[in-house]
Design a protein around this motif. Structure first.
Motif, mmCIF file in Angstrom:
data_model
loop_
_atom_site.group_PDB
_atom_site.id
_atom_site.type_symbol
_atom_site.label_atom_id
_atom_site.label_comp_id
_atom_site.label_asym_id
_atom_site.label_seq_id
_atom_site.Cartn_x
_atom_site.Cartn_y
_atom_site.Cartn_z
ATOM 1 N N GLY A 274 4.083 -7.397 13.091
ATOM 2 C CA GLY A 274 4.311 -6.329 12.118
ATOM 3 C C GLY A 274 5.526 -5.491 12.465
ATOM 4 O O GLY A 274 6.412 -5.932 13.204
ATOM 5 N N SER A 275 5.540 -4.264 11.947
ATOM 6 C CA SER A 275 6.664 -3.360 12.165
ATOM 7 C C SER A 275 6.914 -3.192 13.663
ATOM 8 O O SER A 275 5.994 -2.868 14.422
ATOM 9 C CB SER A 275 6.362 -1.994 11.545
ATOM 10 O OG SER A 275 6.216 -2.149 10.153
ATOM 11 N N ARG B 298 6.338 -10.565 9.927
ATOM 12 C CA ARG B 298 5.813 -10.355 8.565
ATOM 13 C C ARG B 298 6.866 -9.846 7.583
ATOM 14 O O ARG B 298 6.895 -10.238 6.420
ATOM 15 C CB ARG B 298 4.652 -9.361 8.631
ATOM 16 C CG ARG B 298 3.992 -9.085 7.298
ATOM 17 C CD ARG B 298 2.906 -8.044 7.437
ATOM 18 N NE ARG B 298 1.751 -8.534 8.159
ATOM 19 C CZ ARG B 298 1.316 -8.029 9.321
ATOM 20 N NH1 ARG B 298 1.941 -7.012 9.892
ATOM 21 N NH2 ARG B 298 0.260 -8.521 9.917
ATOM 22 N N HIS B 299 7.704 -8.946 8.077
ATOM 23 C CA HIS B 299 8.722 -8.362 7.182
ATOM 24 C C HIS B 299 10.067 -9.069 7.309
ATOM 25 O O HIS B 299 11.059 -8.612 6.725
ATOM 26 C CB HIS B 299 8.889 -6.871 7.489
ATOM 27 C CG HIS B 299 7.616 -6.094 7.333
ATOM 28 N ND1 HIS B 299 7.215 -5.541 6.127
ATOM 29 C CD2 HIS B 299 6.622 -5.821 8.218
ATOM 30 C CE1 HIS B 299 6.043 -4.942 6.295
ATOM 31 N NE2 HIS B 299 5.663 -5.098 7.546
ATOM 32 N N PRO C 206 6.088 -3.838 1.965
ATOM 33 C CA PRO C 206 4.688 -4.316 2.046
ATOM 34 C C PRO C 206 4.277 -5.050 0.764
ATOM 35 O O PRO C 206 3.489 -5.995 0.818
ATOM 36 C CB PRO C 206 3.888 -3.026 2.216
ATOM 37 C CG PRO C 206 4.854 -2.032 2.759
ATOM 38 C CD PRO C 206 6.209 -2.403 2.248
ATOM 39 N N SER D 217 -0.322 -5.261 13.586
ATOM 40 C CA SER D 217 0.066 -4.310 12.542
ATOM 41 C C SER D 217 0.181 -2.903 13.091
ATOM 42 O O SER D 217 -0.635 -2.495 13.932
ATOM 43 C CB SER D 217 -0.999 -4.266 11.438
ATOM 44 O OG SER D 217 -0.719 -5.197 10.443
ATOM 45 N N ALA D 218 1.162 -2.161 12.576
ATOM 46 C CA ALA D 218 1.245 -0.725 12.865
ATOM 47 C C ALA D 218 0.355 -0.002 11.849
ATOM 48 O O ALA D 218 0.372 -0.334 10.665
ATOM 49 C CB ALA D 218 2.686 -0.250 12.726
ATOM 50 N N GLY E 49 -2.985 1.147 6.673
ATOM 51 C CA GLY E 49 -1.744 0.381 6.718
ATOM 52 C C GLY E 49 -1.466 -0.202 5.339
ATOM 53 O O GLY E 49 -2.231 0.013 4.393
ATOM 54 N N MET E 50 -0.383 -0.964 5.243
ATOM 55 C CA MET E 50 0.028 -1.464 3.929
ATOM 56 C C MET E 50 0.034 -2.989 3.830
ATOM 57 O O MET E 50 0.420 -3.524 2.792
ATOM 58 C CB MET E 50 1.436 -0.948 3.604
ATOM 59 C CG MET E 50 1.561 0.562 3.637
ATOM 60 S SD MET E 50 3.255 1.113 3.310
ATOM 61 C CE MET E 50 3.126 2.864 3.733
ATOM 62 N N THR E 51 -0.374 -3.682 4.902
ATOM 63 C CA THR E 51 -0.192 -5.143 4.872
ATOM 64 C C THR E 51 -1.444 -5.962 5.201
ATOM 65 O O THR E 51 -1.406 -7.186 5.080
ATOM 66 C CB THR E 51 0.888 -5.557 5.903
ATOM 67 O OG1 THR E 51 0.399 -5.211 7.203
ATOM 68 C CG2 THR E 51 2.208 -4.862 5.647
ATOM 69 N N VAL F 252 6.716 6.312 13.153
ATOM 70 C CA VAL F 252 6.109 4.979 13.242
ATOM 71 C C VAL F 252 6.969 4.078 14.120
ATOM 72 O O VAL F 252 6.476 3.408 15.032
ATOM 73 C CB VAL F 252 5.939 4.349 11.831
ATOM 74 C CG1 VAL F 252 5.461 2.900 11.944
ATOM 75 C CG2 VAL F 252 4.968 5.162 10.996
HETATM 76 C C1 LIG Z 1 7.256 1.332 8.995
HETATM 77 S S1 LIG Z 1 5.880 2.214 8.427
HETATM 78 C C2 LIG Z 1 4.953 1.303 7.329
HETATM 79 C C3 LIG Z 1 4.853 -0.168 7.529
HETATM 80 O O1 LIG Z 1 4.369 -0.448 8.853
HETATM 81 C C4 LIG Z 1 3.182 -1.231 8.738
HETATM 82 O O2 LIG Z 1 3.574 -2.578 8.653
HETATM 83 P P1 LIG Z 1 2.898 -3.757 9.475
HETATM 84 O O3 LIG Z 1 1.441 -3.796 9.100
HETATM 85 O O4 LIG Z 1 3.609 -4.986 9.060
HETATM 86 O O5 LIG Z 1 3.060 -3.424 10.946
HETATM 87 C C5 LIG Z 1 2.596 -0.721 7.428
HETATM 88 O O6 LIG Z 1 1.574 -1.556 6.941
HETATM 89 C C6 LIG Z 1 3.811 -0.641 6.553
HETATM 90 O O7 LIG Z 1 4.163 -1.895 6.016
#
Ligand SMILES: CSC[C@H]1O[C@H](OP(=O)(O)O)[C@H](O)[C@@H]1O
Ligand SMILES: Nc1ncnc2[nH]cnc12
Length: 292
Positions: free
Chosen positions: A12-13, A55-56, A64, A88-89, A185-187, A226
């Motif tokens: 993740g982030s 993921r990103h 997300p 995931s964050a 979280g968003m993912t 974050v």
């Molecule tokens: C950068 S803050 C928000 C972003 O961080 C988390 O992403 P991930 O789950 O891929 O670590 C959160 O869900 C948001 O996409």
């Protein structure tokens, strides 16, 4: 059923690679659901095959909402992944889950609304259970890995998956707290649902980066917060992942929790009414129940 054990990791982030994979190469994988977020890094750690996907994407290109969740899960399945660990964050919704802590998530509240959430489609309809959306066996091993590397760990937690990309309003944050959710979280969704449809064991290791916006003694979350916490803890996440192969050695067997047979009895569409194009698209993801 036994197969080669392959550990998949979705970063993740703040986690855009993993170190120490022997013979590691980034490989482009095209799926019937399009391209995944990036190439996949495949190699061996401790004699166990591992496949990593940011993921990103490297450089954090996907929001997300625009993360190609179906292609990501399909690509992991095509690479033979049997055990998929998502990193995931997350924001904390409770006083005792502090930034820097790790949470092995076991439940979700899915508030996302602008994403394709299933591999199924008109012409091939199926319904899997997500009552227990993560694999209890793999989650327990992630917890063991976390204890080995000495992070503050919370075993179990409910993750609110919000659409984003904006963070929550204070009223929303308070609402989720009143629902007794633990992290946000968003993912996390639809990733977990899709892994279940693809019959992979799935666990989520969440890294707390902030107190969202409900906490009277902390500023409302922003990206700087974050990123700073995620980067400060990224090595812990990588060490946790590196501790997994030693715990997961040996061939993959039928999951005693049912993940590897989630599709048994799930498909409703009569064989004669199934759309061949949809079948072809789904074959790499759920060939076990579609092959002839
Ligand atoms: C950068 S803050 C928000 C972003 O961080 C988390 O992403 P991930 O789950 O891929 O670590 C959160 O869900 C948001 O996409
Ligand atoms: N507070 C928060 N809300 C949603 N997603 C997050 N990811 C990290 N912190 C978050």
């Amino acid at each position: 059923m036994t197969a080669e054990r392959v550990i998949g990791v979705i970063g993740g982030s703040g986690v855009y690679d993993i170190a120490g994979l022997e013979g590691a190469t980034w490989q482009a994988v095209e799926t019937t659901f399009g391209a995944p977020s990036d190439e996949l890094l495949a190699g061996y750690y401790d004699g166990v095959k591992m496949v990593f996907l940011p993921r990103h994407g490297r450089g954090h290109r996907f929001t997300p909402t625009s993360v190609p969740y179906r292609a990501n899960i399909a690509a992991m399945k095509m690479m033979g992944v049997t055990d998929l660990v998502a990193v995931s964050a997350v924001g904390s919704l409770r006083e005792d889950y502090a930034p820097g802590d790790f949470v092995v998530v076991d439940q979700y509240i899915d508030r996302t609304f602008a994403r394709a959430k299933s591999f199924f489609d008109t012409g091939l309809v199926g319904h899997v259970s997500v009552a227990h959306p993560t694999c209890a066996r793999l989650s327990a091993l992630c917890a063991e890995a976390a204890r080995k590397i000495g992070v503050t760990l919370h075993e179990g937690g409910t993750y609110v998956a919000m659409e984003g990309p904006q963070f929550s309003t204070q009223a929303e944050s308070e609402l989720y707290r009143s629902w007794h959710a633990d992290v946000i979280g968003m993912t996390g969704m639809p990733e977990a649902k899709l892994a279940r449809e693809a019959e992979m064991c799935y666990a989520c290791v969440a890294m707390v980066t902030d107190f969202d916006c409900w906490h009277p003694d902390h500023d409302a979350v922003d990206v700087a917060q974050v990123v700073a916490t995620a980067i400060a803890n990224a090595d812990k996440a990588r060490n946790l992942v590196a501790a997994l192969p030693a715990l997961l050695k040996g061939p993959a067997e039928t999951c005693t929790k049912g993940c590897t047979h989630a599709l048994d009895g799930a498909i409703m569409t009569a064989p004669a009414k199934r759309d061949p194009e949809v079948i072809a698209r789904l074959m790499p993801v759920m060939g076990r129940v579609l092959k002839g």
